[in-house]
Write a protein that holds these residues in place. Structure first.
Motif, PDB file in Angstrom:
ATOM      1  N   TRP A  14       0.838  -1.199   0.000  1.00  0.00           N
ATOM      2  CA  TRP A  14       0.000   0.000   0.000  1.00  0.00           C
ATOM      3  C   TRP A  14       0.878   1.257   0.000  1.00  0.00           C
ATOM      4  O   TRP A  14       0.701   2.166  -0.805  1.00  0.00           O
ATOM      5  N   ILE A  15       1.855   1.287   0.881  1.00  0.00           N
ATOM      6  CA  ILE A  15       2.752   2.448   0.971  1.00  0.00           C
ATOM      7  C   ILE A  15       3.577   2.592  -0.307  1.00  0.00           C
ATOM      8  O   ILE A  15       3.731   3.688  -0.843  1.00  0.00           O
ATOM      9  N   TYR A  16       4.086   1.465  -0.820  1.00  0.00           N
ATOM     10  CA  TYR A  16       4.875   1.522  -2.045  1.00  0.00           C
ATOM     11  C   TYR A  16       4.060   2.084  -3.208  1.00  0.00           C
ATOM     12  O   TYR A  16       4.518   2.967  -3.943  1.00  0.00           O
ATOM     13  N   ALA A  17       2.856   1.576  -3.397  1.00  0.00           N
ATOM     14  CA  ALA A  17       2.014   2.036  -4.508  1.00  0.00           C
ATOM     15  C   ALA A  17       1.660   3.510  -4.343  1.00  0.00           C
ATOM     16  O   ALA A  17       1.660   4.277  -5.322  1.00  0.00           O
ATOM     17  N   PHE A  18       1.389   3.926  -3.123  1.00  0.00           N
ATOM     18  CA  PHE A  18       1.036   5.331  -2.873  1.00  0.00           C
ATOM     19  C   PHE A  18       2.212   6.248  -3.213  1.00  0.00           C
ATOM     20  O   PHE A  18       2.063   7.233  -3.944  1.00  0.00           O
ATOM     21  N   ILE A  19       3.396   5.918  -2.729  1.00  0.00           N
ATOM     22  CA  ILE A  19       4.571   6.760  -2.991  1.00  0.00           C
ATOM     23  C   ILE A  19       4.937   6.712  -4.474  1.00  0.00           C
ATOM     24  O   ILE A  19       5.287   7.724  -5.070  1.00  0.00           O
ATOM     25  N   ASP A  20       4.833   5.536  -5.086  1.00  0.00           N
ATOM     26  CA  ASP A  20       5.131   5.410  -6.509  1.00  0.00           C
ATOM     27  C   ASP A  20       4.171   6.271  -7.334  1.00  0.00           C
ATOM     28  O   ASP A  20       4.592   6.943  -8.273  1.00  0.00           O
ATOM     29  N   PRO A  25       5.444  11.104 -12.832  1.00  0.00           N
ATOM     30  CA  PRO A  25       5.008  12.304 -13.559  1.00  0.00           C
ATOM     31  C   PRO A  25       3.623  12.097 -14.180  1.00  0.00           C
ATOM     32  O   PRO A  25       3.258  10.980 -14.546  1.00  0.00           O
ATOM     33  N   GLU A  26       2.878  13.156 -14.299  1.00  0.00           N
ATOM     34  CA  GLU A  26       1.496  13.096 -14.796  1.00  0.00           C
ATOM     35  C   GLU A  26       1.420  12.458 -16.188  1.00  0.00           C
ATOM     36  O   GLU A  26       0.474  11.742 -16.488  1.00  0.00           O
ATOM     37  N   GLU A  27       2.425  12.700 -17.034  1.00  0.00           N
ATOM     38  CA  GLU A  27       2.367  12.168 -18.393  1.00  0.00           C
ATOM     39  C   GLU A  27       2.615  10.662 -18.458  1.00  0.00           C
ATOM     40  O   GLU A  27       2.360  10.041 -19.489  1.00  0.00           O
ATOM     41  N   GLU A  28       3.077  10.047 -17.379  1.00  0.00           N
ATOM     42  CA  GLU A  28       3.291   8.598 -17.356  1.00  0.00           C
ATOM     43  C   GLU A  28       2.131   7.837 -16.711  1.00  0.00           C
ATOM     44  O   GLU A  28       2.182   6.621 -16.604  1.00  0.00           O
ATOM     45  N   VAL A  29       1.099   8.552 -16.294  1.00  0.00           N
ATOM     46  CA  VAL A  29      -0.055   7.913 -15.660  1.00  0.00           C
ATOM     47  C   VAL A  29      -1.046   7.533 -16.746  1.00  0.00           C
ATOM     48  O   VAL A  29      -1.384   8.338 -17.603  1.00  0.00           O
ATOM     49  N   ARG A  30      -1.520   6.274 -16.698  1.00  0.00           N
ATOM     50  CA  ARG A  30      -2.453   5.791 -17.714  1.00  0.00           C
ATOM     51  C   ARG A  30      -3.865   5.697 -17.161  1.00  0.00           C
ATOM     52  O   ARG A  30      -4.067   5.498 -15.967  1.00  0.00           O
ATOM     53  N   GLY A  31      -4.827   5.807 -18.050  1.00  0.00           N
ATOM     54  CA  GLY A  31      -6.217   5.506 -17.731  1.00  0.00           C
ATOM     55  C   GLY A  31      -6.971   6.605 -17.016  1.00  0.00           C
ATOM     56  O   GLY A  31      -7.959   7.115 -17.520  1.00  0.00           O
ATOM     57  N   LEU A  32      -6.551   6.983 -15.850  1.00  0.00           N
ATOM     58  CA  LEU A  32      -7.251   7.965 -15.033  1.00  0.00           C
ATOM     59  C   LEU A  32      -6.297   9.076 -14.634  1.00  0.00           C
ATOM     60  O   LEU A  32      -5.079   8.892 -14.677  1.00  0.00           O
ATOM     61  N   PRO A  33      -6.839  10.206 -14.201  1.00  0.00           N
ATOM     62  CA  PRO A  33      -5.946  11.254 -13.683  1.00  0.00           C
ATOM     63  C   PRO A  33      -5.219  10.769 -12.424  1.00  0.00           C
ATOM     64  O   PRO A  33      -5.695   9.894 -11.695  1.00  0.00           O
ATOM     65  N   LYS A  34      -4.082  11.355 -12.176  1.00  0.00           N
ATOM     66  CA  LYS A  34      -3.236  10.943 -11.052  1.00  0.00           C
ATOM     67  C   LYS A  34      -3.971  11.065  -9.720  1.00  0.00           C
ATOM     68  O   LYS A  34      -3.836  10.202  -8.841  1.00  0.00           O
ATOM     69  N   TRP A  37      -6.108   8.098  -9.132  1.00  0.00           N
ATOM     70  CA  TRP A  37      -5.307   6.930  -8.763  1.00  0.00           C
ATOM     71  C   TRP A  37      -4.919   6.985  -7.293  1.00  0.00           C
ATOM     72  O   TRP A  37      -4.947   5.967  -6.593  1.00  0.00           O
ATOM     73  N   VAL A  38      -4.550   8.160  -6.813  1.00  0.00           N
ATOM     74  CA  VAL A  38      -4.193   8.302  -5.393  1.00  0.00           C
ATOM     75  C   VAL A  38      -5.387   7.933  -4.524  1.00  0.00           C
ATOM     76  O   VAL A  38      -5.258   7.198  -3.539  1.00  0.00           O
ATOM     77  N   ILE A  39      -6.567   8.431  -4.873  1.00  0.00           N
ATOM     78  CA  ILE A  39      -7.783   8.129  -4.103  1.00  0.00           C
ATOM     79  C   ILE A  39      -8.076   6.628  -4.133  1.00  0.00           C
ATOM     80  O   ILE A  39      -8.409   6.027  -3.107  1.00  0.00           O
TER      81      ILE A  39
END
Length: 131
Positions: A14-20, A25-34, A37-39
């Motif tokens: 959980w912590i790893y995924a949250f920090i990752d 960067p925003e341009e490397e996030v797929r599918g949904l806004p960053k 994903w955090v939520i």
């Protein structure tokens, strides 16, 4: 102690995924806004859905250039090492630092001579001269 291991593993993921997610960067996030994903990671972390969804579908994974393996890519893109005694920039910085040290040492010696002369004058009973 082993009964806490699954909880600790879930927490670590959980912590790893949250920090990752935060560091991606925003341009490397797929599918949904960053932010979404955090939520998702925070809301669904206890059941591993959020962190696993982020790791599988949320981040763009880059393949090494030219289809080579990571170790080959690292080997091919390594910067050339130059020994310090062959590096002109390093040698110049040493000379500059040495000049600064020499000037500082000369200033200290001059100050010490001035103080010694002043002490000798005081001991001999002379009045110090302004100057």
């Amino acid at each position: 102690m082993l009964r806490y291991l699954p909880f600790l593993l879930v927490l670590a993921l959980w912590i790893y995924a949250f920090i990752d997610c935060l560091n991606t960067p925003e341009e490397e996030v797929r599918g949904l806004p960053k932010v979404i994903w955090v939520i998702i990671i925070l809301l669904f972390g206890e059941v591993l859905v959020g962190p696993i969804a982020w790791l599988v579908a949320g981040k763009t994974r880059h393949a090494p250039a030219g289809g080579s393996t990571p170790s080959q890519w690292h080997r091919n893109h390594r910067t050339e090492f130059v020994a310090p005694d062959d590096n002109p920039e390093f040698l110049k910085s040493l000379k500059d630092e040495n000049k600064k040290d020499e000037k500082l040492l000369k200033d200290w010696e001059a100050d010490l001579r001035r103080r010694e002369d002043e002490l000798k004058r005081r001991e001999s009973g002379e009045e110090p001269t302004e100057g």
